[in-house]
Structures are given as structure tokens and as C-alpha cells.
Design a protein around this motif. Structure first.
Motif, PDB file in Angstrom:
ATOM      1  N   SER A 213       0.738  -1.261  -0.018  1.00 27.98           N
ATOM      2  CA  SER A 213      -0.105  -0.182   0.025  1.00 27.98           C
ATOM      3  C   SER A 213       0.238   1.341   0.156  1.00 27.98           C
ATOM      4  O   SER A 213       1.823   1.218   0.852  1.00 27.98           O
ATOM      5  N   ILE A 214      -0.102   2.068  -0.395  1.00 31.29           N
ATOM      6  CA  ILE A 214       0.892   3.305  -0.315  1.00 31.29           C
ATOM      7  C   ILE A 214       0.043   4.265   0.158  1.00 31.29           C
ATOM      8  O   ILE A 214      -0.653   4.603  -0.700  1.00 31.29           O
ATOM      9  N   LEU A 215       0.302   5.459   1.148  1.00 29.39           N
ATOM     10  CA  LEU A 215      -0.293   6.442   1.852  1.00 29.39           C
ATOM     11  C   LEU A 215      -0.161   6.965   1.736  1.00 29.39           C
ATOM     12  O   LEU A 215       1.251   7.572   2.284  1.00 29.39           O
ATOM     13  N   THR A 216      -0.976   8.317   1.313  1.00 21.99           N
ATOM     14  CA  THR A 216       0.105   9.961   1.654  1.00 21.99           C
ATOM     15  C   THR A 216      -1.047  10.290   2.638  1.00 21.99           C
ATOM     16  O   THR A 216      -2.365  10.667   2.978  1.00 21.99           O
ATOM     17  N   TYR A 217      -0.683  11.310   3.496  1.00 20.40           N
ATOM     18  CA  TYR A 217      -1.149  11.744   4.824  1.00 20.40           C
ATOM     19  C   TYR A 217       0.059  13.259   4.709  1.00 20.40           C
ATOM     20  O   TYR A 217       0.512  13.452   3.947  1.00 20.40           O
ATOM     21  N   ASP A 218      -1.088  14.344   5.311  1.00 24.87           N
ATOM     22  CA  ASP A 218      -1.140  15.514   5.416  1.00 24.87           C
ATOM     23  C   ASP A 218      -0.219  16.158   6.773  1.00 24.87           C
ATOM     24  O   ASP A 218       0.075  14.599   7.405  1.00 24.87           O
ATOM     25  N   THR A 219      -0.202  17.246   7.409  1.00 25.81           N
ATOM     26  CA  THR A 219       0.997  16.801   8.327  1.00 25.81           C
ATOM     27  C   THR A 219       0.203  16.810   9.930  1.00 25.81           C
ATOM     28  O   THR A 219       0.975  16.871  10.241  1.00 25.81           O
ATOM     29  N   ASP A 220      -1.430  17.055   9.022  1.00 20.60           N
ATOM     30  CA  ASP A 220      -2.197  16.816  10.568  1.00 20.60           C
ATOM     31  C   ASP A 220      -2.638  14.884  10.654  1.00 20.60           C
ATOM     32  O   ASP A 220      -3.050  15.228  11.685  1.00 20.60           O
ATOM     33  N   ARG A 225      -4.827   9.854  -0.154  1.00 20.17           N
ATOM     34  CA  ARG A 225      -5.244   9.037  -0.351  1.00 20.17           C
ATOM     35  C   ARG A 225      -4.277   7.613   0.170  1.00 20.17           C
ATOM     36  O   ARG A 225      -2.822   7.902   0.696  1.00 20.17           O
ATOM     37  N   GLU A 226      -4.932   6.140  -0.911  1.00 23.40           N
ATOM     38  CA  GLU A 226      -4.253   5.223  -0.515  1.00 23.40           C
ATOM     39  C   GLU A 226      -4.149   4.177  -1.251  1.00 23.40           C
ATOM     40  O   GLU A 226      -5.557   3.871  -2.391  1.00 23.40           O
ATOM     41  N   VAL A 227      -2.720   3.533  -2.036  1.00 30.12           N
ATOM     42  CA  VAL A 227      -3.242   3.046  -3.389  1.00 30.12           C
ATOM     43  C   VAL A 227      -2.597   1.150  -2.945  1.00 30.12           C
ATOM     44  O   VAL A 227      -1.265   1.485  -2.183  1.00 30.12           O
ATOM     45  N   LYS A 228      -3.283   0.317  -3.386  1.00 28.69           N
ATOM     46  CA  LYS A 228      -3.266  -1.133  -2.806  1.00 28.69           C
ATOM     47  C   LYS A 228      -3.091  -1.511  -3.962  1.00 28.69           C
ATOM     48  O   LYS A 228      -3.330  -2.189  -5.253  1.00 28.69           O
ATOM     49  N   ILE A 229      -1.903  -2.336  -4.420  1.00 30.61           N
ATOM     50  CA  ILE A 229      -0.949  -3.066  -4.785  1.00 30.61           C
ATOM     51  C   ILE A 229      -1.205  -4.182  -5.094  1.00 30.61           C
ATOM     52  O   ILE A 229      -0.366  -4.865  -4.143  1.00 30.61           O
ATOM     53  N   ASP A 230      -2.198  -4.985  -5.078  1.00 34.45           N
ATOM     54  CA  ASP A 230      -2.614  -6.225  -4.898  1.00 34.45           C
ATOM     55  C   ASP A 230      -2.400  -7.428  -6.005  1.00 34.45           C
ATOM     56  O   ASP A 230      -2.984  -8.697  -5.657  1.00 34.45           O
ATOM     57  N   TYR A 250       0.279  14.783  -9.401  1.00 31.37           N
ATOM     58  CA  TYR A 250       0.143  13.706  -8.619  1.00 31.37           C
ATOM     59  C   TYR A 250       0.236  12.199  -9.333  1.00 31.37           C
ATOM     60  O   TYR A 250      -0.122  11.111  -8.571  1.00 31.37           O
ATOM     61  N   LYS A 251       1.245  12.064  -9.922  1.00 32.70           N
ATOM     62  CA  LYS A 251       1.586  10.991 -10.886  1.00 32.70           C
ATOM     63  C   LYS A 251       2.518  10.103 -10.456  1.00 32.70           C
ATOM     64  O   LYS A 251       3.536  11.044  -9.996  1.00 32.70           O
ATOM     65  N   GLN A 252       3.042   9.308  -9.800  1.00 30.69           N
ATOM     66  CA  GLN A 252       4.465   8.756  -9.270  1.00 30.69           C
ATOM     67  C   GLN A 252       4.269   7.262 -10.563  1.00 30.69           C
ATOM     68  O   GLN A 252       3.775   6.673 -10.500  1.00 30.69           O
ATOM     69  N   ALA A 253       5.633   6.486  -9.685  1.00 28.52           N
ATOM     70  CA  ALA A 253       6.039   5.416  -9.696  1.00 28.52           C
ATOM     71  C   ALA A 253       7.006   4.705  -8.695  1.00 28.52           C
ATOM     72  O   ALA A 253       7.380   4.706  -7.851  1.00 28.52           O
ATOM     73  N   GLU A 276      -2.805   9.792 -11.132  1.00 27.39           N
ATOM     74  CA  GLU A 276      -3.662  11.116 -10.618  1.00 27.39           C
ATOM     75  C   GLU A 276      -4.309  10.450  -9.611  1.00 27.39           C
ATOM     76  O   GLU A 276      -4.853  10.828  -8.261  1.00 27.39           O
ATOM     77  N   PHE A 277      -5.283   9.722 -10.145  1.00 31.51           N
ATOM     78  CA  PHE A 277      -6.896   8.874  -9.647  1.00 31.51           C
ATOM     79  C   PHE A 277      -6.184   7.530  -8.780  1.00 31.51           C
ATOM     80  O   PHE A 277      -7.164   6.995  -7.708  1.00 31.51           O
ATOM     81  N   GLY A 278      -4.706   7.403  -8.241  1.00 34.00           N
ATOM     82  CA  GLY A 278      -4.021   6.238  -7.683  1.00 34.00           C
ATOM     83  C   GLY A 278      -4.587   4.718  -8.092  1.00 34.00           C
ATOM     84  O   GLY A 278      -4.462   3.718  -7.398  1.00 34.00           O
ATOM     85  N   GLU A 279      -5.058   5.112  -9.792  1.00 33.32           N
ATOM     86  CA  GLU A 279      -5.061   3.695 -10.616  1.00 33.32           C
ATOM     87  C   GLU A 279      -3.366   3.263 -11.003  1.00 33.32           C
ATOM     88  O   GLU A 279      -2.669   4.337 -11.371  1.00 33.32           O
ATOM     89  N   TYR A 280      -3.293   1.672 -10.856  1.00 34.17           N
ATOM     90  CA  TYR A 280      -1.868   1.279 -11.171  1.00 34.17           C
ATOM     91  C   TYR A 280      -2.182   0.642 -12.507  1.00 34.17           C
ATOM     92  O   TYR A 280      -2.840  -0.143 -12.975  1.00 34.17           O
ATOM     93  N   THR A 281      -0.619   1.016 -13.201  1.00 32.76           N
ATOM     94  CA  THR A 281      -0.990  -0.072 -14.243  1.00 32.76           C
ATOM     95  C   THR A 281       0.715  -1.166 -13.530  1.00 32.76           C
ATOM     96  O   THR A 281       1.812  -0.439 -13.242  1.00 32.76           O
ATOM     97  N   ASN A 282       0.778  -2.335 -14.214  1.00 34.17           N
ATOM     98  CA  ASN A 282       2.398  -3.283 -13.704  1.00 34.17           C
ATOM     99  C   ASN A 282       2.942  -3.548 -14.652  1.00 34.17           C
ATOM    100  O   ASN A 282       2.438  -3.668 -15.947  1.00 34.17           O
ATOM    101  N   SER A 283       4.298  -2.491 -14.754  1.00 35.51           N
ATOM    102  CA  SER A 283       5.081  -4.021 -15.985  1.00 35.51           C
ATOM    103  C   SER A 283       6.115  -4.641 -14.970  1.00 35.51           C
ATOM    104  O   SER A 283       6.718  -4.261 -14.333  1.00 35.51           O
ATOM    105  N   PHE A 284       7.041  -5.582 -15.960  1.00 34.62           N
ATOM    106  CA  PHE A 284       7.660  -6.768 -15.561  1.00 34.62           C
ATOM    107  C   PHE A 284       8.420  -6.810 -16.227  1.00 34.62           C
ATOM    108  O   PHE A 284       8.516  -6.783 -17.461  1.00 34.62           O
ATOM    109  N   TYR A 285       9.696  -6.815 -15.970  1.00 36.48           N
ATOM    110  CA  TYR A 285      11.081  -7.357 -16.652  1.00 36.48           C
ATOM    111  C   TYR A 285      11.239  -8.412 -15.833  1.00 36.48           C
ATOM    112  O   TYR A 285      12.491  -8.057 -14.283  1.00 36.48           O
ATOM    113  N   ASP A 286      11.983  -9.229 -16.717  1.00 39.52           N
ATOM    114  CA  ASP A 286      13.208 -10.485 -16.037  1.00 39.52           C
ATOM    115  C   ASP A 286      14.487 -10.169 -17.109  1.00 39.52           C
ATOM    116  O   ASP A 286      14.575  -9.697 -17.558  1.00 39.52           O
TER     117      ASP A 286
END
Length: 529
Positions: A213-220, A225-230, A250-253, A276-286
Motif C-alpha cells: 500500500s502507498i498511503l499519503t498523509y498531510d502534516t495533520d 489517498r491509499e493505493v493498494k497494489i494487490d 500527483y503521478k508517481q512510480a 493522479e486518481f490512484g489507478e496503477y498499471t504494472n510492468s515486469f522485466y525478467d
């Protein structure tokens, strides 16, 4: 024949001169020191550099002084300032918040839970002490400060906990949603521009499946936001660990190694793109995606390895990476991601690469934070190994570099041979400079600087040695304390080398004398092609 020999000699000397010109020792700053004194922690700032350490009045006394200095990009600096300490202070953490340096201490004795923070204005060099009495007595793993908020992350009762301390109001907030039995924090990173911080953590569900999970918090302490990669698309695979990039609109990797569940087998690298909406796509490299991965092997051994990989791939079998693969650094700019991985072998059966950069000492333990008085600071030492008499060894095979575009396509990849170098710790091996075309990779080998260059994906130079030099030609290095040497990337194409040396020089009366110093040298690297 003579003409050919002369021509070859001239070309060699020209190339040698060009290579030597690649590394230039431009400026140097010194602090008078004793050989037994602690080394400085050195941090790059927006205007130059800041250094600090604990210091005793004499080599055998109690460390009752806090010494610090600031310097600009030309290493122009005033004499270091000192603050006398009237109590026991143990340095356990530090962070920069723009023009403010924060240094965290345990205060009183090792059995007290009282803490103190030194706030140092880098411009004015003024120091202010803040006392903390309401922070949990956690097993501290990270300490971040931004926008006048200090974030403490650690373990309490074997569970992760994060507390936020308001430096102005002295109020403390405990962040909700983290205090779970099987939860582990992989990484914490701050974003001062957005006034938030991200927490990358893992949990196990009822079926022992790993959820990242990637959780984003403010300083309070509010969760934004929470992004679950499951869903990795293959139930036999799981994320080992990874590093989160900074936010761009608001885009990250999230990038790092993945492997087989419940096995010490690395399969390759994953790239998780988050919108920016917390949706994710995975790419894998071997391993079949990295044709230069085994460049550290001799040619015949490399060919044999690839034939075996191709045979297994034709049969639909996995090709695991038997040794440890760790993502050390990600540089993201202009929609590109440069990924730096270390590839090494661990001699210890207790080495635990799973479940986090904090467990493996990878996130905070790097060259600029080691060598402090010959011991690691408690903040970056795995608590399971404290007091252990076992000496572990790590054999480094290669440093791997991969350039990805925004869609995860590999633009190029290559590796630098680290020649089976042995170390007693698993810290990041080298420091890199990358401008989009040229990549310089430098590390220390004993008392030499080793430089490699990759240009547009091709290895141009590998492990070229350079002796440490002085800026003043009238002085000579009598001795360098190897264990004190620290190398960090500073800015642009400049590195900063620091450590202890004995310097020989001639007095005005012509007699030779020597001095012991902590030195800080600015080093420039250039492209010679």
C-alpha cells in the motif's frame, strides 16, 4: 616500425591526459581535527553544504561538544561553531528542511525517553534547542522534517508507528491506520511542495498474500489517498521491496525487485505506474530483458550463462536471479526514470532482503551517513544485529543501470563490473551523475576514486582509478585514513569527497611540519568524448 611505435605512444599519452583531465579536484575546505575525532556527517544544501559531528575536548574525553559548519558551492566557509553540552547527548537522526538543519538526540541517558532537537539556521548559523517529552519511546527508523513538522517513524511493541511533532506549537499527532501486527513500512518520503508525506508499507492477508500500500498523509496526520497494489497478475509472484518516486502532478512510480513467494529467488524488476486518481498499471522485466546484466562475467562464462537462460526460457521455465538485487536510487525527470540497482552476494543466512529497505539498511544507510566514529548510528543499524559478534560479508558483483520512459519501455540498460568487491555492510556502493545522455558512476576503492562512464547506454569507461589529490601544489598527503573517506554526489557534475588526512607542508622558516584535518574536496567530472 619505429614510426608506428611512436604514433601508438603519442595516442596513448593523449588518451591518458584526457582521462586524467576527466576528474578535477577544484576546491578544498579543512577543519582542524585529531585522528581519533569523529568524522563529520555531510549534507548537500540549496546553497552549498553543511557538516556536523559530536566532539570531545580531548581524544579520551566525553563527547560534550556539538560542532558544525556551513560552506557555499566554492567551499568557502567560516570557522566551525561549537555548542557545549551540559548533559549526555546521543545523536540519533537528522534532516534538512530547506535552510534549516534539524539534528535529533536522545538526551539525559540511554535509559531516558527524553529527546531534543537542534534547529540550525544554515544562513545565520544560529542554533536553537527544542525539547521533546511526548514522543513515544519507539525503535526509531526514520526522521523527516518539512514545513516545521517533524515526522518520527519506528516500531513500538513490534508494530509500525508514525508521530508528527509540530515544531511551533509542540503538539504531537499519532498517524492512524498503521499500527498493525503484520504491517511493515518499506519507505517514507516527504513532499514539502504538496505538504504531504508518503508511506509505502506491506501487510499479509488471511491467505498470507502480500499487499503493498502507498498511503499519503498531510502534516495533520489525515490520510489523503491509499493505493493498494494487490494484483500482480501472477499469484506466485510478490513485490520484494521498492522505491517510490516523487510526485509529478500527483503521478508517481514504484520501482524495485519482485520474486517468488516464500523463496529467496529474485525474478527481476517491476515498474508500477500510478496516475493522479490512484489507478496503477504494472510492468515486469525478467533477466531476458536485460541483455547486459551479466556483463561482469568473463566472456566465456557469460555466453554459457546466456545459453542456459535461453534454454530455460524456450521451455517456459523461470530464470531466477540467485543473488541479491536491490534498487538503490531512482532519478526521474522529463518523463524518464533512471534506475540504479546493486547486485551482490550475502554470506549471512540471517540477511533478510524481504519486507523493506529499513530492514535491509538500504534506504538511509549510504556513504554520506557511515563512518561516524567507526560505528554506525543506531538509527541505521538493524536492531537484530546490534551487539552481534558475527561479521557478515557482502560481495558486490555489479551496479546495474536502466533507463525507462513514462510507459515503462526500456530505452537502454547496462552494468558496471564491481569485481567481487567485499564489504562488511550492504550499503549503497557508489554515487552517480546523470544528465540525460552521460552517466558517471564513482565509488571509493581503498584510497582511490574509481570512475565509470556510460554514454547513451554504452559503457565508455569502466573503473578507471584516480588518486586523491590536493588543491595546493605545495603540500603533500602524508596519510589518509581510509575508513573516514566518504563520497557523495553534490550537484550537477560535482562530487564531494570528505575524510581525515595528515598533510605535510613547509613553514615560513623552511622547516617541514604536518597537520591533521578533516577535509572536504569538490571534484568535477567531465565527458571527454
Amino acid at each position: 616500425m619505429l614510426k608506428r611505435t611512436l604514433l601508438t605512444t603519442v595516442v596513448y599519452l593523449l588518451l591518458l591526459g584526457i582521462t586524467i583531465g576527466q576528474v578535477q579536484f577544484t576546491q578544498r575546505f579543512e577543519v582542524e581535527s585529531h585522528w581519533a575525532d569523529d568524522d563529520f556527517y555531510v549534507l548537500p544544501t540549496e546553497r552549498g553544504v553543511v557538516g556536523f559531528r559530536m566532539k570531545a575536548e580531548n581524544a579520551y574525553g566525553r563527547k560534550d561538544r556539538f560542532q558544525y559548519f556551513t560552506a557555499d558551492f566554492q567551499l568557502s566557509a567560516e570557522k566551525p561553531l561549537e555548542r557545549e553540552l551540559d548533559d549526555f547527548y546521543e545523536l540519533v537522526g537528522f534532516d534538512l528542511d530547506r535552510d534549516l538543519l534539524y539534528v535529533l538526540f536522545n538526551k539525559g541517558s540511554q535509559y531516558d525517553d527524553e529527546k531534543a532537537i537542534f534547529e540550525i539556521d544554515i544562513d545565520s548559523r544560529k542554533l536553537k534547542e527544542l525539547e521533546l517529552t511526548s514522543i513515544l519511546e519507539m525503535e526509531l527508523q526514520d526522521f523527516l522534517v518539512f514545513n516545521k513538522k517533524a515526522v518520527f517513524m519506528g516500531k513500538y511493541d513490534y508494530r509500525p508507528v508514525i508521530q508528527i511533532f509540530d515544531i511551533d506549537t509542540e503538539e504531537v499527532v499519532t498517524v492512524p491506520g498503521l499500527f498493525e501486527k503484520d504491517a511493515r513500512i518499506l519507505q517514507m518520503r516527504k513532499d514539502p511542495e504538496l505538504n504531504v508525506f508518503d508511506v509505502v508499507m506491506t501487510r499479509r492477508d488471511a491467505f498470507k498474500n502480500k499487499i503493498v500500500s502507498i498511503l499519503t498523509y498531510d502534516t495533520d496526520g489525515n490520510k489523503l489517498r491509499e493505493v493498494k497494489i494487490d494484483d500482480l497478475g501472477d499469484p506466485s509472484m510478490e513485490i520484494v521491496e521498492g522505491l517510490l518516486t516523487s510526485s509529478n502532478n500527483y503521478k508517481q512510480a514504484l520501482i524495485g525487485p519482485y520474486g517468488l513467494k516464500k523463496k529467496e529467488a529474485y525474478q527481476g524488476l517491476y515498474f508500477t505506474k500510478i496516475n493522479e486518481f490512484g489507478e496503477y498499471t504494472n510492468s515486469f522485466y525478467d533477466i531476458t530483458d536485460f541483455e547486459n546484466f551479466y556483463n561482469y562475467l568473463p566472456e566465456k562464462a557469460r555466453e554459457k550463462r546466456w545459453k542456459r537462460i535461453e534454454r530455460r526460457a524456450e521451455k517456459g521455465k523461470n530464470n531466477p536471479i540467485r543473488n541479491v538485487l536491490v534498487t538503490r536510487e531512482i532519478q526521474s525527470s522529463n518523463g524518464l526514470y533512471l534506475v540504479y540497482n546493486d547486485h551482490f552476494i550475502s554470506s549471512s543466512s540471517r540477511y533478510a532482503p524481504r519486507d523493506g529497505v529499513y530492514v535491509s539498511n538500504f534506504y538511509r544507510l549510504n556513504p554520506m551517513m557511515g563512518g561516524y566514529g567507526g560505528f554506525y548510528n543506531p538509527l541505521w543499524l538493524d536492531p537484530r544485529f546490534r551487539g552481534s559478534q558475527t561479521i557478515d560479508q557482502y560481495k558486490f558483483l555489479s551496479a546495474q543501470f536502466i533507463l525507462l520512459n513514462a510507459d515503462g519501455e526500456i530505452l537502454w540498460e547496462n552494468a558496471v563490473n564491481l569485481d567481487n568487491a567485499s564489504k562488511a555492510d550492504p550499503m549503497k556502493y557508489g554515487e552517480l551523475v546523470f544528465d540525460g545522455d552521460n552517466l558517471f558512476y564513482m565509488y571509493l576503492e581503498e584510497e582511490k576514486l574509481m570512475l565509470s562512464q556510460i554514454k547513451e547506454g554504452e559503457v565508455i569507461m569502466e573503473n578507471e582509478p584516480f588518486e586523491i589529490e590536493l588543491v595546493n601544489e605545495n603540500e603533500r598527503i602524508a596519510e589518509t585514513r581510509e575508513k573516514s573517506l566518504q563520497l557523495i554526489w553534490w550537484y550537477d557534475n560535482y562530487y564531494l569527497l570528505s575524510g581525515k588526512q595528515r598533510i605535510r607542508f613547509q613553514r615560513e622558516d623552511g622547516r617541514e611540519k604536518s597537520r591533521e584535518v578533516n577535509f572536504f574536496t569538490k571534484i568535477k567530472v567531465d565527458d571527454f568524448i
